[in-house]
Design a protein around this motif. Structure first.
Motif, PDB file in Angstrom:
ATOM      1  N   UNK A  81       0.789  -1.235   0.000  1.00 50.00           N
ATOM      2  CA  UNK A  81       0.000   0.000   0.000  1.00 50.00           C
ATOM      3  C   UNK A  81       0.814   1.274   0.000  1.00 50.00           C
ATOM      4  N   UNK A  82       2.091   1.189  -0.364  1.00 52.48           N
ATOM      5  CA  UNK A  82       2.958   2.365  -0.310  1.00 52.48           C
ATOM      6  C   UNK A  82       3.940   2.362  -1.478  1.00 52.48           C
ATOM      7  N   UNK A  83       4.357   3.580  -1.884  1.00 48.30           N
ATOM      8  CA  UNK A  83       5.438   3.733  -2.859  1.00 48.30           C
ATOM      9  C   UNK A  83       6.148   5.051  -2.595  1.00 48.30           C
ATOM     10  N   UNK A  84       7.467   5.036  -2.637  1.00 49.37           N
ATOM     11  CA  UNK A  84       8.245   6.261  -2.456  1.00 49.37           C
ATOM     12  C   UNK A  84       8.316   7.039  -3.764  1.00 49.37           C
ATOM     13  N   UNK A  85       8.280   8.355  -3.650  1.00 50.19           N
ATOM     14  CA  UNK A  85       8.430   9.230  -4.808  1.00 50.19           C
ATOM     15  C   UNK A  85       9.046  10.532  -4.322  1.00 50.19           C
ATOM     16  N   UNK A  86      10.187  10.873  -4.869  1.00 50.57           N
ATOM     17  CA  UNK A  86      10.903  12.107  -4.546  1.00 50.57           C
ATOM     18  C   UNK A  86      11.078  12.284  -3.027  1.00 50.57           C
ATOM     19  N   UNK A  87      11.422  11.181  -2.366  1.00 51.34           N
ATOM     20  CA  UNK A  87      11.737  11.251  -0.946  1.00 51.34           C
ATOM     21  C   UNK A  87      10.550  11.199  -0.010  1.00 51.34           C
ATOM     22  N   UNK A  88       9.345  11.053  -0.551  1.00 48.15           N
ATOM     23  CA  UNK A  88       8.147  10.949   0.274  1.00 48.15           C
ATOM     24  C   UNK A  88       7.451   9.628   0.000  1.00 48.15           C
ATOM     25  N   UNK A  89       6.728   9.136   0.997  1.00 52.53           N
ATOM     26  CA  UNK A  89       5.976   7.894   0.837  1.00 52.53           C
ATOM     27  C   UNK A  89       4.524   8.214   0.508  1.00 52.53           C
ATOM     28  N   UNK A  90       3.999   7.533  -0.508  1.00 51.36           N
ATOM     29  CA  UNK A  90       2.625   7.763  -0.957  1.00 51.36           C
ATOM     30  C   UNK A  90       1.795   6.496  -0.812  1.00 51.36           C
ATOM     31  N   UNK A  91       0.567   6.655  -0.343  1.00 56.46           N
ATOM     32  CA  UNK A  91      -0.374   5.543  -0.351  1.00 56.46           C
ATOM     33  C   UNK A  91      -0.767   5.256  -1.795  1.00 56.46           C
ATOM     34  N   UNK A  92      -0.802   3.981  -2.162  1.00 55.27           N
ATOM     35  CA  UNK A  92      -1.250   3.581  -3.492  1.00 55.27           C
ATOM     36  C   UNK A  92      -2.226   2.425  -3.365  1.00 55.27           C
ATOM     37  N   UNK A  93      -3.223   2.421  -4.235  1.00 55.33           N
ATOM     38  CA  UNK A  93      -4.195   1.332  -4.323  1.00 55.33           C
ATOM     39  C   UNK A  93      -4.344   0.991  -5.798  1.00 55.33           C
ATOM     40  N   UNK A 163      -5.927  11.862   0.349  1.00 52.23           N
ATOM     41  CA  UNK A 163      -5.272  11.267   1.526  1.00 52.23           C
ATOM     42  C   UNK A 163      -3.794  11.600   1.530  1.00 52.23           C
ATOM     43  N   UNK A 164      -3.138  11.439   0.380  1.00 49.87           N
ATOM     44  CA  UNK A 164      -1.714  11.748   0.300  1.00 49.87           C
ATOM     45  C   UNK A 164      -1.449  13.238   0.482  1.00 49.87           C
ATOM     46  N   UNK A 165      -2.327  14.066  -0.083  1.00 44.28           N
ATOM     47  CA  UNK A 165      -2.156  15.505   0.058  1.00 44.28           C
ATOM     48  C   UNK A 165      -2.230  15.946   1.506  1.00 44.28           C
ATOM     49  N   UNK A 166      -3.223  15.455   2.219  1.00 41.57           N
ATOM     50  CA  UNK A 166      -3.365  15.825   3.632  1.00 41.57           C
ATOM     51  C   UNK A 166      -2.168  15.356   4.442  1.00 41.57           C
ATOM     52  N   UNK A 167      -1.617  14.224   4.063  1.00 42.42           N
ATOM     53  CA  UNK A 167      -0.474  13.656   4.782  1.00 42.42           C
ATOM     54  C   UNK A 167       0.769  14.523   4.645  1.00 42.42           C
ATOM     55  N   UNK A 168       0.952  15.132   3.463  1.00 47.17           N
ATOM     56  CA  UNK A 168       2.202  15.830   3.193  1.00 47.17           C
ATOM     57  C   UNK A 168       2.097  17.349   3.161  1.00 47.17           C
TER      58      UNK A 168
END
Length: 292
Positions: A81-93, A163-168
């Motif tokens: 449920x996760x993938x790194x991109x440009x140093x940040x972790x993103x939820x993926x489905x 969800x990812x936006x709120x996280x970062x």
């Protein structure tokens, strides 16, 4: 596969990686390591320091399920449920494409051009077809003074992006539901920078995609029409419905498409400059255009 009661974490790793390799999984060792980190809740350093420790019995059922899913071809990113991109972790489905490292080059190019054109200012960036939100969010992180909007037709994808936006970046990005530029045209917003990683796989190539991509990632985010160029045509056409043309545009493209997309931009006669961004393998991955 025999993974019942491995004597140690190292043994669990060895059994699983050998099994995945036998099943034809590419990079089986790396996949196994990522899955182990996830099931144990450890980072890589902790994992490597703990090889001799006993594998926790309460995690065996989950471990067996994860390895079975990977053996069937499911991407590791969807399993954990996760993938790194440009140093940040993103939820993926499965509702969104898995962010790729080469897309980081597009973000870097957009940030570079935008920062030169609007130093210390707040241009409006529109990420069209945002998916997981990786492009929009990374731009918002790198350029906190910029205004960022992101659109997607898929409500399930938008939920992941929000969800990812709120996280970062909290509530700094405005997420809009709609097809390509439609929600922005409806608002008649003056977009300064337009960026997009649209579907670009030609129809004939869809059945030949790698199993992990073709059977698991969303086809609506992959299929670009007969020649793979449908969405570039639509994006360029829909720009004409905005109050003014963006000063900068950047697109990710499929292999072998960069020159054709650049030519489409040049034929419009509305851009002063165009540029193709190549990846480390020398493949044209992104096309940029900007006005003087």
């Amino acid at each position: 596969m025999n993974i019942d009661r491995p004597s140690s974490i190292r043994e669990a790793y060895m059994r699983a990686s050998s099994f995945l390799k036998e099943q034809g999984v590419s990079e089986a060792a790396a996949c196994t390591e990522l899955l182990l980190q996830h099931v144990l809740g450890w980072d890589r350093t902790k994992l490597l320091l703990s090889w001799p420790e006993s594998f926790p019995v309460e995690r065996l059922a989950e471990w067996r399920e994860m390895i079975t899913r990977k053996a069937a071809g499911e991407p590791v990113q969807y399993i954990i449920g996760e993938q790194d991109f440009y140093g940040l972790s993103y939820a993926v489905t499965p509702a969104v494409l898995i962010p790729r490292p080469e897309t980081e080059l597009l973000v870097e190019a957009i940030v570079r051009l935008g920062s030169l054109r609007w130093p210390g200012q707040s241009p409006l960036v529109a990420d069209i077809g945002t998916g997981s939100g990786a492009i929009a969010i990374t731009i918002a992180v790198q350029c906190p003074q910029w205004r960022v909007w992101a659109t997607d037709l898929s409500q399930a994808a938008l939920e992941v992006a929000i969800k990812n936006g709120r996280r970062h970046v909290g509530e700094r990005i405005e997420f809009l539901s709609g097809d390509l530029l439609a929600p922005i045209v409806e608002r008649q917003a003056e977009v300064d920078i337009l960026v997009s990683n649209p579907p670009y796989i030609p129809s004939a190539d869809m059945p030949r995609l790698q199993k992990e991509v073709g059977q698991y990632e969303p086809h609506t985010a992959l299929h670009g029409g007969e020649d793979g160029m449908n969405y570039y045509r639509r994006l360029l056409s829909e720009m004409d419905q905005l109050p003014s043309r963006p000063a900068i545009a950047g697109f990710e493209v499929g292999q072998g498409q960069a020159e054709a997309v650049e030519e489409m931009l040049k034929r419009q006669g509305k851009w002063a400059y165009t540029e193709i961004i190549y990846d480390l393998a020398g493949i044209g991955r992104h096309v940029l255009a900007w006005r003087s």
